[in-house]
Motif scaffolding. Structure first.
Motif, PDB file in Angstrom:
ATOM      1  N   ASP A   2      -9.921  -5.636  -4.960  1.00 32.29           N
ATOM      2  CA  ASP A   2      -8.766  -4.894  -4.506  1.00 32.29           C
ATOM      3  C   ASP A   2      -8.144  -5.487  -3.247  1.00 32.29           C
ATOM      4  O   ASP A   2      -6.922  -5.600  -3.135  1.00 32.29           O
ATOM      5  CB  ASP A   2      -9.141  -3.430  -4.261  1.00 32.29           C
ATOM      6  CG  ASP A   2      -9.460  -2.701  -5.567  1.00 32.29           C
ATOM      7  OD1 ASP A   2     -10.084  -1.641  -5.502  1.00 32.29           O
ATOM      8  OD2 ASP A   2      -9.069  -3.219  -6.624  1.00 32.29           O
ATOM      9  N   ASN A   3      -8.990  -5.849  -2.249  1.00 33.83           N
ATOM     10  CA  ASN A   3      -8.446  -6.388  -1.012  1.00 33.83           C
ATOM     11  C   ASN A   3      -8.201  -7.881  -1.089  1.00 33.83           C
ATOM     12  O   ASN A   3      -7.807  -8.506  -0.108  1.00 33.83           O
ATOM     13  CB  ASN A   3      -9.367  -6.071   0.166  1.00 33.83           C
ATOM     14  CG  ASN A   3     -10.714  -6.757   0.035  1.00 33.83           C
ATOM     15  OD1 ASN A   3     -11.116  -7.147  -1.051  1.00 33.83           O
ATOM     16  ND2 ASN A   3     -11.422  -6.878   1.141  1.00 33.83           N
ATOM     17  N   VAL A   5      -6.252  -9.151  -3.683  1.00 36.91           N
ATOM     18  CA  VAL A   5      -4.997  -9.315  -4.422  1.00 36.91           C
ATOM     19  C   VAL A   5      -3.959  -8.335  -3.897  1.00 36.91           C
ATOM     20  O   VAL A   5      -4.236  -7.153  -3.730  1.00 36.91           O
ATOM     21  CB  VAL A   5      -5.206  -9.066  -5.934  1.00 36.91           C
ATOM     22  CG1 VAL A   5      -3.874  -9.164  -6.676  1.00 36.91           C
ATOM     23  CG2 VAL A   5      -6.212 -10.043  -6.501  1.00 36.91           C
ATOM     24  N   LYS A   6      -2.787  -8.856  -3.608  1.00 38.05           N
ATOM     25  CA  LYS A   6      -1.661  -8.001  -3.239  1.00 38.05           C
ATOM     26  C   LYS A   6      -1.033  -7.499  -4.525  1.00 38.05           C
ATOM     27  O   LYS A   6      -0.862  -8.247  -5.475  1.00 38.05           O
ATOM     28  CB  LYS A   6      -0.645  -8.783  -2.411  1.00 38.05           C
ATOM     29  CG  LYS A   6       0.550  -7.961  -1.945  1.00 38.05           C
ATOM     30  CD  LYS A   6       1.485  -8.805  -1.092  1.00 38.05           C
ATOM     31  CE  LYS A   6       2.704  -8.018  -0.649  1.00 38.05           C
ATOM     32  NZ  LYS A   6       2.358  -6.870   0.202  1.00 38.05           N
ATOM     33  N   HIS A   7      -0.722  -6.219  -4.550  1.00 39.19           N
ATOM     34  CA  HIS A   7      -0.143  -5.648  -5.759  1.00 39.19           C
ATOM     35  C   HIS A   7       1.114  -6.420  -6.176  1.00 39.19           C
ATOM     36  O   HIS A   7       1.822  -6.989  -5.353  1.00 39.19           O
ATOM     37  CB  HIS A   7       0.173  -4.170  -5.546  1.00 39.19           C
ATOM     38  CG  HIS A   7      -1.051  -3.327  -5.368  1.00 39.19           C
ATOM     39  ND1 HIS A   7      -2.035  -3.257  -6.318  1.00 39.19           N
ATOM     40  CD2 HIS A   7      -1.453  -2.539  -4.338  1.00 39.19           C
ATOM     41  CE1 HIS A   7      -2.997  -2.448  -5.885  1.00 39.19           C
ATOM     42  NE2 HIS A   7      -2.663  -2.011  -4.691  1.00 39.19           N
ATOM     43  N   ALA A   8       1.386  -6.413  -7.451  1.00 38.15           N
ATOM     44  CA  ALA A   8       2.451  -7.224  -8.026  1.00 38.15           C
ATOM     45  C   ALA A   8       3.781  -6.994  -7.302  1.00 38.15           C
ATOM     46  O   ALA A   8       4.156  -5.862  -6.995  1.00 38.15           O
ATOM     47  CB  ALA A   8       2.588  -6.923  -9.505  1.00 38.15           C
ATOM     48  N   ILE A   9       4.482  -8.095  -7.049  1.00 43.56           N
ATOM     49  CA  ILE A   9       5.794  -8.030  -6.411  1.00 43.56           C
ATOM     50  C   ILE A   9       6.848  -8.472  -7.422  1.00 43.56           C
ATOM     51  O   ILE A   9       6.557  -9.229  -8.347  1.00 43.56           O
ATOM     52  CB  ILE A   9       5.862  -8.920  -5.158  1.00 43.56           C
ATOM     53  CG1 ILE A   9       5.696 -10.403  -5.548  1.00 43.56           C
ATOM     54  CG2 ILE A   9       4.806  -8.514  -4.146  1.00 43.56           C
ATOM     55  CD1 ILE A   9       6.015 -11.361  -4.422  1.00 43.56           C
ATOM     56  N   HIS A  25       7.069  -9.372 -12.643  1.00 44.00           N
ATOM     57  CA  HIS A  25       6.204  -9.076 -11.510  1.00 44.00           C
ATOM     58  C   HIS A  25       5.035 -10.059 -11.503  1.00 44.00           C
ATOM     59  O   HIS A  25       4.566 -10.479 -12.575  1.00 44.00           O
ATOM     60  CB  HIS A  25       5.678  -7.636 -11.587  1.00 44.00           C
ATOM     61  CG  HIS A  25       6.728  -6.600 -11.335  1.00 44.00           C
ATOM     62  ND1 HIS A  25       7.634  -6.200 -12.312  1.00 44.00           N
ATOM     63  CD2 HIS A  25       7.040  -5.903 -10.206  1.00 44.00           C
ATOM     64  CE1 HIS A  25       8.449  -5.278 -11.791  1.00 44.00           C
ATOM     65  NE2 HIS A  25       8.101  -5.077 -10.533  1.00 44.00           N
ATOM     66  N   SER A  27       1.264 -10.913  -9.287  1.00 38.42           N
ATOM     67  CA  SER A  27       0.295 -10.570  -8.247  1.00 38.42           C
ATOM     68  C   SER A  27       0.068 -11.783  -7.351  1.00 38.42           C
ATOM     69  O   SER A  27       0.142 -12.930  -7.803  1.00 38.42           O
ATOM     70  CB  SER A  27      -1.033 -10.140  -8.872  1.00 38.42           C
ATOM     71  OG  SER A  27      -0.873  -8.961  -9.640  1.00 38.42           O
ATOM     72  N   GLN A  30      -4.475 -12.866  -1.622  1.00 37.81           N
ATOM     73  CA  GLN A  30      -4.400 -12.589  -0.199  1.00 37.81           C
ATOM     74  C   GLN A  30      -4.997 -13.743   0.604  1.00 37.81           C
ATOM     75  O   GLN A  30      -6.003 -14.341   0.209  1.00 37.81           O
ATOM     76  CB  GLN A  30      -5.165 -11.298   0.136  1.00 37.81           C
ATOM     77  CG  GLN A  30      -4.549 -10.042  -0.455  1.00 37.81           C
ATOM     78  CD  GLN A  30      -3.364  -9.548   0.352  1.00 37.81           C
ATOM     79  OE1 GLN A  30      -2.362 -10.253   0.512  1.00 37.81           O
ATOM     80  NE2 GLN A  30      -3.452  -8.339   0.858  1.00 37.81           N
ATOM     81  N   ALA A 153      -5.872 -13.025 -12.255  1.00 33.87           N
ATOM     82  CA  ALA A 153      -4.895 -12.075 -11.727  1.00 33.87           C
ATOM     83  C   ALA A 153      -3.757 -12.762 -10.995  1.00 33.87           C
ATOM     84  O   ALA A 153      -2.616 -12.297 -11.030  1.00 33.87           O
ATOM     85  CB  ALA A 153      -5.582 -11.082 -10.787  1.00 33.87           C
ATOM     86  N   THR A 154      -4.046 -13.912 -10.335  1.00 38.00           N
ATOM     87  CA  THR A 154      -3.039 -14.526  -9.464  1.00 38.00           C
ATOM     88  C   THR A 154      -2.743 -15.984  -9.790  1.00 38.00           C
ATOM     89  O   THR A 154      -1.675 -16.488  -9.430  1.00 38.00           O
ATOM     90  CB  THR A 154      -3.493 -14.470  -7.996  1.00 38.00           C
ATOM     91  OG1 THR A 154      -4.646 -15.322  -7.824  1.00 38.00           O
ATOM     92  CG2 THR A 154      -3.858 -13.055  -7.587  1.00 38.00           C
TER      93      THR A 154
END
Length: 264
Positions: A2-3, A5-9, A25, A27, A30, A153-154
């Motif tokens: 959770d910390n 990855v920044k939520h999808a932009i 979008h 992700s 971080q 995820a990213t």
């Protein structure tokens, strides 16, 4: 994760052959500093992906030669406050303070070193010599991809895995920095009081000098990478008795140094 990855932009996506701009979008991984304070006298600022900070701290201190093992650590705790960080106290072993820049970015673990050549000269050759089947090397990328949740995820993380003499993946860690990921897996073994020397390290990217130096400090007899090594990595691996393999993907493996450990 959770910390990490920044939520999808929101982003704009342009596909080859199309004149349409698609809205979507993505992700983001971080990247944030971790301040490691050693004996309240020396600070190291490491740009890393948040998560497994205790492992990163232990692995970093070990591979930098600041500690020789967790028996020398009398305190390791997370700092309070918004910025966070790690406070570490160590026994006074008389070891010299490591001279380097206090800031380490996510792409270079050797920045600020006083004498690069001394990093190789001061290390002892690895003595562990377990034979390893080539077929098991071919299987490693598949097993590691399954554990790369942050990359899925990213698309922006490096991964390092430790594997044992049977080819079993023991631990996988991801980070925006390659050397951080290696420090994290080393730190995981240190904190668990598990042996290091009986393992090999698999890298999701290239093999650079800094990765070979860290592997040598940990006593890893083998380093395998998806991509190619640098010339200094090959030179260091040769001198430090480390089997270095590159292009470990598909059905081909390039063995750069000490091929006697690889069995067919």
């Amino acid at each position: 994760m959770d910390n990490s990855v920044k939520h999808a932009i929101p982003v704009s996506i342009l596909r080859l052959g199309s004149t349409e701009v698609e809205l979507g979008h993505r992700s983001l991984i971080q990247e944030a500093p971790l301040i490691i304070s050693v004996n309240w006298a020396q600070e190291y600022s490491i740009m890393r992906t948040p998560g497994h900070d205790e492992e990163l701290t232990a692995g970093f201190l070990f591979t930098e030669g600041i500690i020789q093992g967790m028996d020398e650590v009398t305190l390791m705790r997370k700092c309070k406050g918004e910025k966070g960080g790690m406070d570490v106290s160590t026994l006074d072993t008389g070891a010299p303070i490591v001279k380097r820049a206090t800031s380490v970015n996510s792409s270079c673990g050797l920045c600020g070193r006083v004498d690069l050549d001394s990093l190789i000269e001061g290390l002892q050759p690895v003595t562990e010599a377990f034979p390893f089947p080539a077929e098991r090397l071919h299987e490693l990328p598949h097993h590691i991809r399954e554990a790369q949740a942050l990359f899925h995820a990213t698309g922006a993380s490096h991964a390092v895995a430790l594997f044992d003499a049977l080819g079993q993946v023991v631990v996988v860690r991801e980070d925006v920095g390659r050397h951080n990921a290696l420090d994290k897996v080393i730190g995981e073994r240190l904190l668990a009081r598990r042996p290091l020397a009986s393992h090999g390290a698999f890298l999701s990217g290239r093999a650079s000098l800094e990765m070979i130096i860290k592997a040598a400090r940990a006593g890893f007899p083998m380093v395998a990478a998806v991509s190619a090594p640098t010339n200094l990595a090959v030179e260091a691996a040769e001198r430090l008795n480390i089997t270095l393999c590159g292009f470990v993907r598909g059905r081909e493996i390039t063995i750069y140094t000490h091929p006697e450990r690889i069995t067919v």
